[in-house]
Design a protein around this motif. Sequence first.
Motif, short mmCIF file in Angstrom:
data_model
loop_
_atom_site.label_atom_id
_atom_site.label_comp_id
_atom_site.label_asym_id
_atom_site.label_seq_id
_atom_site.Cartn_x
_atom_site.Cartn_y
_atom_site.Cartn_z
N ALA A 94 0.99 -1.14 0.16
CA ALA A 94 0.06 -0.03 0.06
C ALA A 94 0.93 1.10 -0.29
O ALA A 94 0.60 2.39 -0.54
CB ALA A 94 -0.81 -0.06 1.08
N THR A 95 1.99 1.20 0.79
CA THR A 95 2.94 2.48 0.75
C THR A 95 3.37 2.61 -0.68
O THR A 95 3.31 3.80 -1.05
CB THR A 95 4.00 2.08 1.69
OG1 THR A 95 3.43 1.87 3.04
CG2 THR A 95 4.81 3.67 1.65
N ILE A 96 3.81 1.72 -1.38
CA ILE A 96 4.44 2.00 -2.86
C ILE A 96 3.35 2.35 -3.53
O ILE A 96 3.62 3.53 -4.43
CB ILE A 96 5.04 0.85 -3.28
CG1 ILE A 96 6.17 0.35 -2.34
CG2 ILE A 96 5.56 0.91 -4.76
CD1 ILE A 96 7.24 1.57 -2.21
N ILE A 102 -0.56 12.27 4.87
CA ILE A 102 -1.27 11.04 4.71
C ILE A 102 -2.08 10.66 5.65
O ILE A 102 -3.33 10.44 5.51
CB ILE A 102 -0.13 9.75 4.44
CG1 ILE A 102 0.76 10.13 3.10
CG2 ILE A 102 -0.76 8.70 4.42
CD1 ILE A 102 -0.25 9.90 1.77
N SER A 103 -1.80 10.85 6.83
CA SER A 103 -2.65 10.53 7.92
C SER A 103 -3.82 11.38 7.92
O SER A 103 -5.06 11.18 8.21
CB SER A 103 -2.04 10.67 9.39
OG SER A 103 -1.51 11.82 9.59
N GLN A 161 10.45 1.72 4.35
CA GLN A 161 11.27 1.94 3.37
C GLN A 161 11.60 3.60 3.21
O GLN A 161 11.14 4.06 2.11
CB GLN A 161 10.65 1.24 2.25
CG GLN A 161 10.73 -0.09 2.18
CD GLN A 161 10.14 -0.94 0.91
OE1 GLN A 161 9.06 -0.55 0.58
NE2 GLN A 161 11.08 -1.57 0.26
N LYS A 162 12.11 4.13 4.14
CA LYS A 162 12.57 5.40 4.14
C LYS A 162 13.01 6.02 2.89
O LYS A 162 12.83 7.13 2.05
CB LYS A 162 13.20 5.96 5.41
CG LYS A 162 12.55 5.84 6.74
CD LYS A 162 13.42 6.00 7.96
CE LYS A 162 12.42 5.91 9.25
NZ LYS A 162 13.29 6.41 10.53
N LEU A 187 -3.44 5.18 6.74
CA LEU A 187 -2.25 4.73 7.49
C LEU A 187 -1.44 3.68 6.74
O LEU A 187 -1.70 2.78 6.49
CB LEU A 187 -2.99 3.95 8.60
CG LEU A 187 -3.96 4.68 9.69
CD1 LEU A 187 -4.63 3.75 10.69
CD2 LEU A 187 -3.14 5.77 10.36
N LEU A 188 -0.14 4.16 6.95
CA LEU A 188 1.01 3.45 6.10
C LEU A 188 2.01 3.07 6.85
O LEU A 188 2.39 3.94 7.90
CB LEU A 188 1.12 4.32 4.95
CG LEU A 188 0.27 4.52 3.77
CD1 LEU A 188 0.75 5.51 2.80
CD2 LEU A 188 -0.29 3.47 3.14
#
Length: 521
Positions: free
Chosen positions: A418-420, A469-470, A480-481, A475-476
């Motif tokens: 989901a983050t990517i 984002i929040s 992978q900073k 919520l992610l």
Amino acid sequence: MKPNKIYFPLFLSAAVALGLLLGSKLSTFSDYQSNNKKAKLNRLIDLIDRDYVDDINTDSIVDLTVNKILENLDPHSVYIDPKEMVAVNESMRGDFVGIGVNFYMYHDTVAVIKPVKEGPSEKAGIKAGDRILAAGDYTLYGKNLPNDSLFGKLKGPEGSAVNLTIYRKTEKKEFKVKVLRDIIPLKSVDISFMTDNLTGYIKINRFSETTYREFHNALLKLKAQGMTRLMIDLRGNGGGYLEMAVAIADDLLPKGDVIVKVKNKKGKVDTTFATEKGEFETGELYILIDENSASASEILAGAIQDNDRGTIVGRRSFGKGLVQREMPLGDGSAVRLTVARYYTPSGRSIQKPYGDKGEGYFNEFEKRFANGELYEADSIKVADSLKYRTKEGRTVYGGGGIIPDVFVPFEANHGEEATIMVMQSGLVNYFAFEQIDKNRNYFDQLNLTELKEEIFSDEKYLDEFKKYISGSGILLSFHQKDKILTYLYAEFVRQLKTDLDYYKILLQQDNMAQKVLSLEK
């Protein structure tokens, strides 16, 4: 990847076709039946219009009827209402007439993310960060401004003038400017450049009327720069005009190779062969695909794979092997009806099953994630009964997409998909704009090295993005900073510098592209 109005001879034609199958002796009965069905539907709508207790928009009833009919066919036979047709036609034509800005509604105001290079707005002096307050006497800000009103005021006939009221935040001033509307290209080839001394990269986002011309020009440019290996990126490309995919394949295949076979309901098969006009028939060739590469993208990938012309890299494609024809309905609307199936040169159909014609059919990401095929090639399920042979005898499979020759897993770790996906979405675009907008004069004077240092020097922008984002209710995971910061940096670069710089940055951390660059033929 709604109807307004339809003419019921569609049903008449279907009934007549059925009557012909029963024989000429039944033709009179068939005509009677078809006319009776037509009269029945028209009678029902007339009764509702005249006698139903509540006011009903009968056009909406027709809409429901048409959609219900198409739902019982296949997932790709669809109705397009007149309003949608405008956007569809522009996208597939490859241009529209307007003022030439990329924008979004920021705090209820039209904010210019970036003017189109050499477009009408840039020529008139409009800059990134400008707010468009009005078009003539029509106000373009406010919470309830509908999109159709907004676009209607900014678009118009070619050569027509629109007087815009602009607020430039960097100078804290308001001014008026006249913009002459012009044809704005909608590029289907996002970018093309040399990734190293030998390898060219071309990214195609869809197959529109202009795609082959864009591709061909890019191909010639790269060849002139010494290209001997070509990477064509079809990831996320949902298709478009079959003819454009065929034309591109013709540039890559030697004369006589089969490109595609198309079979209609009568069993007639039309086979298209490559001609002698190919511009890149012998160099190394790599096609990048993923789960969102569909239709015309699969035609091109299948032609290259079955003829053993190049290497398909990535993950299994979507699996659409149905051919649609757009048929106008006389009121500005159209039906896009499936009229044939296409087959790759080896004879395989890659259409996946469509028992589920709803959301599950179009979005298989969760299903593919669950069965593990986004991460492991061995998890791709294939049927031995759908085994075919390429030109040189390699085994390939039909029944649901193009399976790549070289598998590359999804770029995120398990749990971070989901983050990517968010990092590849428009949210990053808007976040970067808002950060730049806080101090555009400062960002404008940074070069690429200084901009990278600004983004990566501490976790300021990472923390700001988390809040952003929040605030959107998402919520992610942020494990992978470096990858997230690279996406942010690339988007800052795209808005402040060029698309070329943007793609060069992302390609450096792109697993598929890097896999191609590591391969030796």
